[in-house]
Design a protein around this motif. Structure first.
Motif, PDB file in Angstrom:
ATOM      1  N   LEU A   1      30.647 -74.026  25.004  1.00  0.00           N
ATOM      2  CA  LEU A   1      31.321 -73.197  25.420  1.00  0.00           C
ATOM      3  C   LEU A   1      30.295 -71.911  26.440  1.00  0.00           C
ATOM      4  CD1 LEU A   1      34.790 -72.307  23.996  1.00  0.00           C
ATOM      5  CD2 LEU A   1      34.093 -73.873  25.850  1.00  0.00           C
ATOM      6  N   LEU A   2      29.216 -72.295  25.996  1.00  0.00           N
ATOM      7  CA  LEU A   2      27.830 -71.883  26.157  1.00  0.00           C
ATOM      8  C   LEU A   2      27.652 -71.678  27.882  1.00  0.00           C
ATOM      9  CD1 LEU A   2      26.096 -68.883  25.664  1.00  0.00           C
ATOM     10  CD2 LEU A   2      23.889 -71.313  25.265  1.00  0.00           C
ATOM     11  N   PRO A   3      27.416 -72.334  28.640  1.00  0.00           N
ATOM     12  CA  PRO A   3      27.312 -72.357  29.991  1.00  0.00           C
ATOM     13  C   PRO A   3      28.783 -71.930  30.449  1.00  0.00           C
ATOM     14  CG  PRO A   3      26.438 -74.557  28.897  1.00  0.00           C
ATOM     15  CD  PRO A   3      27.443 -73.993  27.645  1.00  0.00           C
ATOM     16  N   ARG A   4      29.675 -71.600  29.794  1.00  0.00           N
ATOM     17  CA  ARG A   4      31.024 -71.653  31.072  1.00  0.00           C
ATOM     18  C   ARG A   4      31.067 -70.081  29.976  1.00  0.00           C
ATOM     19  NH1 ARG A   4      34.284 -76.342  28.669  1.00  0.00           N
ATOM     20  NH2 ARG A   4      35.426 -77.486  30.671  1.00  0.00           N
ATOM     21  N   LEU A   5      30.678 -69.689  29.286  1.00  0.00           N
ATOM     22  CA  LEU A   5      30.207 -68.168  28.713  1.00  0.00           C
ATOM     23  C   LEU A   5      29.155 -67.302  29.680  1.00  0.00           C
ATOM     24  CD1 LEU A   5      31.618 -65.704  26.924  1.00  0.00           C
ATOM     25  CD2 LEU A   5      30.078 -66.685  25.146  1.00  0.00           C
ATOM     26  N   HIS A   6      28.617 -67.833  29.850  1.00  0.00           N
ATOM     27  CA  HIS A   6      27.403 -67.802  30.775  1.00  0.00           C
ATOM     28  C   HIS A   6      28.443 -67.488  32.648  1.00  0.00           C
ATOM     29  CE1 HIS A   6      24.318 -67.350  28.241  1.00  0.00           C
ATOM     30  NE2 HIS A   6      24.233 -69.204  28.799  1.00  0.00           N
ATOM     31  N   LYS A   7      28.827 -68.262  32.917  1.00  0.00           N
ATOM     32  CA  LYS A   7      29.103 -67.873  34.618  1.00  0.00           C
ATOM     33  C   LYS A   7      30.665 -66.600  34.267  1.00  0.00           C
ATOM     34  CE  LYS A   7      28.679 -73.058  35.331  1.00  0.00           C
ATOM     35  NZ  LYS A   7      29.633 -74.286  35.240  1.00  0.00           N
ATOM     36  N   LEU A   8      31.583 -66.842  32.829  1.00  0.00           N
ATOM     37  CA  LEU A   8      32.802 -65.857  32.896  1.00  0.00           C
ATOM     38  C   LEU A   8      31.982 -64.009  32.215  1.00  0.00           C
ATOM     39  CD1 LEU A   8      36.069 -65.033  32.447  1.00  0.00           C
ATOM     40  CD2 LEU A   8      35.040 -65.279  29.984  1.00  0.00           C
ATOM     41  N   VAL A   9      30.883 -64.262  32.152  1.00  0.00           N
ATOM     42  CA  VAL A   9      30.557 -63.123  31.579  1.00  0.00           C
ATOM     43  C   VAL A   9      29.312 -62.228  32.655  1.00  0.00           C
ATOM     44  CG1 VAL A   9      28.760 -61.287  30.449  1.00  0.00           C
ATOM     45  CG2 VAL A   9      30.295 -63.262  28.698  1.00  0.00           C
TER      46      VAL A   9
ATOM     47  N   VAL B   1      39.547 -74.712  32.396  1.00  0.00           N
ATOM     48  CA  VAL B   1      39.281 -74.273  31.249  1.00  0.00           C
ATOM     49  C   VAL B   1      38.907 -72.280  31.553  1.00  0.00           C
ATOM     50  CG1 VAL B   1      37.964 -72.968  28.841  1.00  0.00           C
ATOM     51  CG2 VAL B   1      38.736 -76.065  29.714  1.00  0.00           C
ATOM     52  N   LEU B   2      37.793 -72.626  32.657  1.00  0.00           N
ATOM     53  CA  LEU B   2      37.433 -71.688  32.692  1.00  0.00           C
ATOM     54  C   LEU B   2      38.088 -70.657  34.072  1.00  0.00           C
ATOM     55  CD1 LEU B   2      34.264 -69.972  33.159  1.00  0.00           C
ATOM     56  CD2 LEU B   2      33.703 -71.116  35.319  1.00  0.00           C
ATOM     57  N   ARG B   3      38.704 -71.429  34.510  1.00  0.00           N
ATOM     58  CA  ARG B   3      39.858 -70.755  35.638  1.00  0.00           C
ATOM     59  C   ARG B   3      40.600 -70.620  34.594  1.00  0.00           C
ATOM     60  NH1 ARG B   3      40.171 -73.840  41.258  1.00  0.00           N
ATOM     61  NH2 ARG B   3      38.215 -73.940  41.269  1.00  0.00           N
ATOM     62  N   TRP B   4      41.004 -71.019  34.326  1.00  0.00           N
ATOM     63  CA  TRP B   4      41.995 -69.669  33.133  1.00  0.00           C
ATOM     64  C   TRP B   4      42.068 -69.197  32.015  1.00  0.00           C
ATOM     65  CZ3 TRP B   4      47.056 -69.448  33.449  1.00  0.00           C
ATOM     66  CH2 TRP B   4      47.578 -71.044  33.632  1.00  0.00           C
TER      67      TRP B   4
ATOM     68  N   ALA C   1      42.809 -78.383  21.858  1.00  0.00           N
ATOM     69  CA  ALA C   1      41.454 -78.017  22.370  1.00  0.00           C
ATOM     70  C   ALA C   1      41.420 -77.510  23.119  1.00  0.00           C
ATOM     71  CB  ALA C   1      40.680 -79.819  22.863  1.00  0.00           C
ATOM     72  N   LEU C   2      41.723 -77.939  24.753  1.00  0.00           N
ATOM     73  CA  LEU C   2      42.357 -76.435  25.909  1.00  0.00           C
ATOM     74  C   LEU C   2      42.575 -75.163  25.081  1.00  0.00           C
ATOM     75  CD1 LEU C   2      42.484 -76.953  29.310  1.00  0.00           C
ATOM     76  CD2 LEU C   2      44.067 -75.523  28.382  1.00  0.00           C
ATOM     77  N   ILE C   3      43.931 -74.494  24.529  1.00  0.00           N
ATOM     78  CA  ILE C   3      43.858 -73.498  23.790  1.00  0.00           C
ATOM     79  C   ILE C   3      42.529 -73.078  23.110  1.00  0.00           C
ATOM     80  CG2 ILE C   3      45.531 -72.605  22.171  1.00  0.00           C
ATOM     81  CD1 ILE C   3      47.828 -74.658  22.707  1.00  0.00           C
ATOM     82  N   SER C   4      42.081 -73.843  21.958  1.00  0.00           N
ATOM     83  CA  SER C   4      41.254 -73.734  21.945  1.00  0.00           C
ATOM     84  C   SER C   4      39.342 -72.659  22.165  1.00  0.00           C
ATOM     85  CB  SER C   4      40.454 -74.569  20.634  1.00  0.00           C
ATOM     86  OG  SER C   4      39.253 -74.177  20.392  1.00  0.00           O
ATOM     87  N   ASP C   5      39.756 -74.038  23.585  1.00  0.00           N
ATOM     88  CA  ASP C   5      38.304 -73.030  24.380  1.00  0.00           C
ATOM     89  C   ASP C   5      38.576 -72.015  25.212  1.00  0.00           C
ATOM     90  OD1 ASP C   5      36.885 -75.054  23.750  1.00  0.00           O
ATOM     91  OD2 ASP C   5      37.476 -76.845  25.325  1.00  0.00           O
ATOM     92  N   ILE C   6      39.930 -72.292  25.814  1.00  0.00           N
ATOM     93  CA  ILE C   6      40.514 -71.068  26.638  1.00  0.00           C
ATOM     94  C   ILE C   6      40.948 -69.778  25.875  1.00  0.00           C
ATOM     95  CG2 ILE C   6      42.304 -70.072  27.969  1.00  0.00           C
ATOM     96  CD1 ILE C   6      42.625 -72.109  28.814  1.00  0.00           C
ATOM     97  N   SER C   7      40.682 -69.429  24.498  1.00  0.00           N
ATOM     98  CA  SER C   7      41.130 -68.000  23.673  1.00  0.00           C
ATOM     99  C   SER C   7      39.742 -68.125  23.257  1.00  0.00           C
ATOM    100  CB  SER C   7      41.709 -68.719  22.561  1.00  0.00           C
ATOM    101  OG  SER C   7      41.949 -70.204  21.717  1.00  0.00           O
TER     102      SER C   7
END
Length: 475
Positions: A371-379, A284-287, A333-339
């Motif tokens: 998704l907050l931990p992933r959002l931290h990493k993405l930002v 999810v994070l990579r996409w 679920a994966l579409i929702s998380d990535i988008s």
């Protein structure tokens, strides 16, 4: 080869009886394909591929006597699988398939020689075999067979095809995607003739079902260097047929004017996101990192004083991601998380303009949810500026945001921001029956909770009654 011999010998206890059974039945057994390649690279796993001159019915009979579990769902294609002591094996009869050139499904034909089987494989590094026999002491005897010079390709870290690549890819166009995937997984480069064939034949990938494309894309994205695999897709034209929005980023100038294009920036963000992963690769994070700016081509606008802007590209990008991933039949679920990550990745930049209110912090956490931990990493990964001062300022600002989140979380349950009154309480207080009015009242209280934080019961009741007195008839 010494490393591979050692790795295979470590499996003597589980494999010796199987090899002996094939020999006693008058058949040869070869470790083959990715298993040999991985053994040579020092990364042999628990899923082993074998080939043999024995026909499938014989293979099944021998496996039934040896394994703890046997499954024969692939027996029509000459493959029988089994498991013993945690070791999975897949044994396939020599193949000499023919293709009609219209689909990737071959006319299954069993072969009589190892060489005939190896030449029909996708790449020479996967066309190396090790014949296994058992010595008098019960140890494994290994004999390398490499008629396609896969060892040479392995030493060069190069992907080449046993036969002409045009023939190989026409037989099975999925091999073109596998080429990009192996670049990602193994860190290999394409042989010049392979890259040339990919460029000339990229449209052939449309013969492959989207389900199979999705599987290969995921393996590519989860590889050790997915940006290299993505770049193969883009520069050969394969990407135009499987995920055209990625290549389209090349035509869009980055607003910072510090990268040649948004495509290069996106690959860098993907690399930086991977550096922030905790252990296992995060699909999810990579996409999300790769696609976070996918809305920029459609929102590019020239600024009056020069430069370009991409207003609301995160909103447009989230829609593009949902549309493309649905076409590739990704799970909902994966579409929702990535988008959602794409949609939220710009939200933080408002924090840098001034101190956020507690309400803004609550909304940031609530909208991100799990998704907050992933959002931290993405930002954090989205900062690719070459200006060290600016990079430090951005990271410091995000540090401050995370500190604010932690401070508020100490006082209230940010993981589950819910109204101070539930649906039953709302119905009792307002004398309502279940219906849309209850939902609207609940939504009002949720907004109030986000804006002001937890309320005392009496205060929440008073606010609800006041809202109902003003909105009750129109609610």
């Amino acid at each position: 080869m010494v490393r591979a011999e050692r790795a295979i010998n470590e499996l003597t206890d589980v494999l010796a009886d199987l090899v002996a059974a094939f020999t006693a039945a008058g058949h040869e057994l070869y470790l083959v394909g990715g298993s040999v390649r991985d053994a040579l690279l020092g990364r042999l796993g628990n899923d082993l591929d074998f080939t043999t001159d024995a026909r499938p019915e014989v293979v099944k009979e021998l496996l039934d006597a040896w394994a703890e579990v046997v499954w024969d769902t692939g027996i029509d294609f000459g493959t029988v699988s089994a498991q013993k002591q945690g070791q999975q094996v897949e044994i396939t009869t020599f193949r000499a398939d023919s293709y009609d050139g219209n689909s990737r499904n071959p006319e299954v034909e069993f072969g009589d020689t190892l060489e005939g089987d190896l030449i029909r494989r996708d790449f020479t590094v996967n066309a190396i075999a090790v014949r296994l026999q058992v010595d008098e002491q019960g140890g494994l005897i290994q004999e390398l067979r490499d008629p396609m010079n896969g060892l040479g390709a392995l030493a060069r870290r190069q992907l080449d095809t046993p036969s002409a690549p045009e023939v190989s890819f026409n037989d099975d166009p999925l091999r073109m995607l596998r080429a990009a995937r192996f670049v990602s997984q193994l860190g290999f480069e394409l042989a010049p003739r392979v890259e040339k064939a990919l460029r000339q034949m990229s449209e052939q990938i449309t013969r492959i079902t989207v389900e199979r494309v999705q599987v290969e894309l995921n393996k590519l994205v989860l590889g050790q260097d997915p940006t290299a695999g993505i770049d193969v897709l883009v520069r050969t034209g394969l990407g135009e047929h499987v995920f055209p929005e990625i290549g389209a980023l090349q035509m869009t100038s980055d607003e910072h004017m510090q990268h040649k294009d948004v495509y290069a920036h996106s690959l860098q963000v993907m690399r930086q996101a991977i550096d922030r992963e905790d252990g296992e690769p995060d699909l999810v994070l990579r996409w999300a990192a790769l696609l976070h700016d996918v809305g920029k081509p459609d929102t590019r606008a020239q600024k009056p004083g020069g430069g370009v802007s991409f207003h609301h590209h995160e909103v447009v990008g989230a829609k593009i991601v949902r549309r493309r991933l649905r076409q590739l039949k990704y799970p909902k679920a994966l579409i929702s998380d990535i988008s959602q990550l794409v949609f939220l990745h710009m939200r933080f930049h408002g924090f840098g303009d001034g101190q956020w209110t507690d309400s803004a912090v609550r909304r940031y956490v609530t909208d991100a949810g799990e998704l907050l931990p992933r959002l931290h990493k993405l930002v954090r990964a989205d900062s690719t500026t070459r200006n060290p001062k600016k990079a430090r300022r951005i990271q410091r600002a995000y540090d401050q945001l995370e500190e604010r989140i932690a401070e508020i979380a100490e006082k209230e349950d940010l993981a589950r921001v819910r109204p101070d009154l539930d649906g039953n309480a709302i119905m009792e207080i307002l004398d309502l029956k279940p219906g849309p009015e209850v939902g609207k009242a609940w939504a009002f209280l949720k907004e109030l909770r986000l804006e002001r934080g937890p309320l005392e019961h009496e205060e929440a009741v008073a606010e609800l009654k006041a809202w109902w007195a003003e909105n009750g008839e129109s609610a």
